[in-house]
Design a protein around this motif. Structure first.
Motif, PDB file in Angstrom:
ATOM      1  N   HIS A  14       0.843  -1.197   0.000  1.00  0.00           N
ATOM      2  CA  HIS A  14       0.000   0.000   0.000  1.00  0.00           C
ATOM      3  C   HIS A  14       0.878   1.246   0.000  1.00  0.00           C
ATOM      4  O   HIS A  14       2.084   1.174   0.204  1.00  0.00           O
ATOM      5  CB  HIS A  14      -0.942   0.012   1.204  1.00  0.00           C
ATOM      6  CG  HIS A  14      -1.978  -1.062   1.156  1.00  0.00           C
ATOM      7  ND1 HIS A  14      -2.957  -1.108   0.180  1.00  0.00           N
ATOM      8  CD2 HIS A  14      -2.185  -2.143   1.932  1.00  0.00           C
ATOM      9  CE1 HIS A  14      -3.719  -2.167   0.382  1.00  0.00           C
ATOM     10  NE2 HIS A  14      -3.270  -2.820   1.433  1.00  0.00           N
ATOM     11  N   SER A  36      -3.217  -5.743   6.033  1.00  0.00           N
ATOM     12  CA  SER A  36      -3.355  -4.397   5.498  1.00  0.00           C
ATOM     13  C   SER A  36      -4.691  -4.234   4.810  1.00  0.00           C
ATOM     14  O   SER A  36      -5.345  -3.207   4.941  1.00  0.00           O
ATOM     15  CB  SER A  36      -2.227  -4.107   4.500  1.00  0.00           C
ATOM     16  OG  SER A  36      -0.996  -4.088   5.154  1.00  0.00           O
ATOM     17  N   GLU A  72      -8.198  -1.558   5.590  1.00  0.00           N
ATOM     18  CA  GLU A  72      -8.657  -0.553   4.639  1.00  0.00           C
ATOM     19  C   GLU A  72     -10.114  -0.200   4.921  1.00  0.00           C
ATOM     20  O   GLU A  72     -10.959  -1.058   5.036  1.00  0.00           O
ATOM     21  CB  GLU A  72      -8.551  -1.097   3.216  1.00  0.00           C
ATOM     22  CG  GLU A  72      -7.150  -1.211   2.729  1.00  0.00           C
ATOM     23  CD  GLU A  72      -6.741   0.026   1.964  1.00  0.00           C
ATOM     24  OE1 GLU A  72      -7.594   0.601   1.292  1.00  0.00           O
ATOM     25  OE2 GLU A  72      -5.582   0.408   2.071  1.00  0.00           O
ATOM     26  N   HIS A 126      -4.147  -2.252  -3.763  1.00  0.00           N
ATOM     27  CA  HIS A 126      -5.335  -1.425  -3.532  1.00  0.00           C
ATOM     28  C   HIS A 126      -6.533  -2.000  -4.292  1.00  0.00           C
ATOM     29  O   HIS A 126      -7.610  -2.200  -3.734  1.00  0.00           O
ATOM     30  CB  HIS A 126      -5.078   0.013  -4.006  1.00  0.00           C
ATOM     31  CG  HIS A 126      -4.165   0.808  -3.145  1.00  0.00           C
ATOM     32  ND1 HIS A 126      -4.496   1.210  -1.874  1.00  0.00           N
ATOM     33  CD2 HIS A 126      -2.920   1.285  -3.376  1.00  0.00           C
ATOM     34  CE1 HIS A 126      -3.494   1.919  -1.352  1.00  0.00           C
ATOM     35  NE2 HIS A 126      -2.522   1.969  -2.245  1.00  0.00           N
TER      36      HIS A 126
END
Length: 609
Positions: free
Chosen positions: A219, A519, A523, A238
């Motif tokens: 990211h 991760s 988000e 992403h």
């Protein structure tokens, strides 16, 4: 234009696919790489034009703890095997990039072994970070050092040491000279020193202008890595996260917001950022496992192939196999497969047929490689966009709902359009086409010409069943995926059987890749499922039909045009528009406030419909 601009990648983790032992005995070479030669024609047959394969070089375990950068792993064969494999790929028109593990080495690497032997007197003691002869490590070497990911098995290289840089650059030259490869994927690029990566890019440029460097980055602002002086591309985590969660949550706002943000990072230009798009790989769960509704396999892949970026398929996922990430092992994500078990997949497996059609469509429709991006329709359950370039145009629409959806899409330049997937034709009237997007599916519409029509005839998806928009009764799955919807498919069973025979690798040998999933879970999502449609979309009489309206060219208070607004006013206008679509998360607000480019903000606010 370079070869990678139009590439469709296939990704192989060779130690897994070939069923190699989990631990290397450093014995006589076993020529397992040669068993992958039949896969080359399969790769081409499903519309892929490039192969990312690795790790390949001598290591003690999973491949990311390198022992020798210039010798093919003994479990896979010899250097001559690799040379012949790449040559055969090239003969069949497939480009090849290898995995470059240049952040760390294994403990069996010659420089580390010299430190163990000679300690303070070793000429290689500065090849690694923070070597401390007053410390110790879990192997009781009598000294400590910086590792990667908390594993002492992975010893971090001192990338500021000129000798280390020269050595790794020489490795790249060796790979190019000996194996004739076309590029390298840099492992753990998000923790590599930028000066180090710039030296690698300079070496790549010396080899040739089209020698591709792609980095593993989770990211962040991808433009830090993707630029003229560093890398050509990075992994698009992403979009990876948005594609599966946007479908699981029936939230196309998340996907569209992610695409818009990434397109803005690249200056809102089609050549700005060409990221490496994927829905699964050797470190994350298989997409078919990840999806709550297995029918979403279709729209997920349509988006992956048609949104800006370079698409990639991870081996086995074209068959719809499953793979769930385990706590201490990635073995289930990297199974041994026999191509013979899938010899009839293009005939019998609807998912394989879809991937093949998408790959061939991607090769034929140049706008999917070089076109700009313009959002046309956005609701929680329907999403459409256009890609245009000098060489052509394309309109893409997807639907994650269990009912069909009727959409009115703006077009220009042709009186008739044809869906590259279904073969259906529609006529344009008043600059629009009226299309029915089938439940949990999508379409790729191009202007009709003789060539496109001929291709579509070869790649027609069987007629899908589905209720018309607005019907609420439960419907059967579309025909082209009905035969593969249950979780206990024959393909999944074959994979499960092969995985049962795989030995669990030692915990210390397993590369820690949990950071990607963690991760992704952190988000924030741009929107949650709501019942309302896009507030400014004109409602038609027929159920489910969305009429696209042009974005206003002046601000809502009508005092200034968007072009006349300053940065702060544009940021506030965007936040105001976002608030109309649903709750604004901290991540969304941060994305807006971090964008300080006037033209990018103007394009962003105009993209709201």
């Amino acid at each position: 234009m370079a070869w990678y601009d139009e590439a469709v990648f296939y990704h192989i983790y060779p130690l897994g696919l070939t069923g190699a032992p989990k631990t290397n005995s450093y014995g006589e070479p076993e020529h397992r790489l040669n068993t992958l030669v039949p896969w080359i024609s399969h790769i081409k047959e499903i519309g892929c034009t490039a192969l990312y394969i690795g790790p390949l070089f001598e290591s003690v375990g999973h491949g990311y703890e390198t022992t020798d950068y210039k010798k093919l792993d003994s479990r896979l064969g010899t250097n001559e095997d690799l040379t012949a494999f790449v040559e055969e790929c090239h003969r069949q028109g497939i480009r090849v990039i290898l995995d470059g593990v240049f952040n760390h080495t294994g403990r069996d690497f010659f420089a580390f072994q010299d430190i163990k032997k000679n300690r303070e007197s070793s000429r290689y003691k500065d090849w690694y970070c923070h070597v401390n002869f007053w410390g110790n490590n879990e192997y009781n070497d009598g000294f400590s050092y910086e590792n990667w990911g908390g594993y002492d098995l992975l010893v971090k290289l001192n990338q500021n040491n000129p000798e280390v840089r020269d050595y790794i650059c020489d490795v790249i030259r060796f790979w190019s000279r000996e194996f004739k490869i076309d590029g390298i994927r840099l492992d753990a690029a998000d923790v590599l020193d930028f000066g180090y990566m710039q030296a690698l890019r300079q070496t790549a440029n010396e080899i040739g202008p089209d020698f591709w460097l792609m980095g593993e980055v989770i990211h962040g602002d991808y433009t830090r890595w993707v630029n003229e002086g560093t890398l050509h591309s990075v992994t698009n985590y992403h979009l990876h996260k948005a594609l599966y969660s946007g479908h699981n949550d029936h939230n196309y706002f998340e996907i569209a917001h992610t695409v818009k943000r990434l397109y803005g990072m690249g200056g809102n230009r089609p050549d700005g950022l060409k990221l490496y798009n994927f829905v699964d790989n050797h470190d994350v769960e298989r997409i078919y496992t990840k999806l709550t509704n297995k029918e979403h396999f279709v729209p997920v892949h349509i988006l992956m192939y048609t949104l800006p970026g370079v698409p990639s398929v991870y081996y086995g996922s074209e068959f719809g196999i499953e793979g769930k990430k385990e706590k201490y092992s990635d073995a289930s994500l990297r199974p041994a497969l026999s191509l013979e078990d899938y010899k009839d997949a293009l005939k019998d497996n609807a998912r394989t047929r879809l991937i093949s059609r998408l790959g061939k469509t991607r090769q034929k429709v140049k706008a999917l490689s070089y076109g700009d991006y313009k959002e046309l329709v956005l609701t929680n359950r329907q999403y459409a966009f256009a890609r245009n370039c000098d060489g052509g145009s394309v309109v893409v629409a997807v639907n994650n709902d269990d009912s069909d959806a009727n959409l009115s899409l703006p077009v220009s330049g042709s009186s008739q359009y044809q869906d590259m997937l279904s073969g259906e034709k529609v006529s344009a009237a008043d600059g629009r086409i009226q299309v029915c997007v089938k439940a949990n599916s999508g379409g790729i519409w191009v202007p009709v010409s003789g060539d496109e029509e001929e291709t579509v005839k070869e790649t027609v998806i069987p007629e899908r069943t589905g209720k018309t928009a607005g019907e609420t009764e439960k419907k059967e799955a579309p025909d082209h995926i009905q035969d593969n919807l249950t979780e206990k498919t024959a393909d999944s069973q074959k994979t499960a059987d092969s995985q049962k025979t795989a030995a669990e690798p030692p915990k210390a040998l397993e590369k820690d890749e949990s950071r990607e999933e963690e991760s992704a879970k952190k988000e924030d999502k741009p929107n949650t499922e709501t019942k309302k449609q896009e507030p400014e979309a004109k409602k038609e009489d027929s159920p489910g039909k969305t009429q696209v309206t042009q974005a206003p060219k002046v601000s809502e208070n009508r005092k200034k045009t968007y072009e006349e607004m300053d940065i702060q006013e544009l940021q506030q206008a965007i936040l105001d528009r976002m608030a109309k679509n649903g709750p604004i998360t901290d991540r969304m607000r941060q994305d807006v406030m971090e964008n300080v480019y006037h033209d990018s903000l103007v394009n962003w606010i105009k993209s709201f419909r």
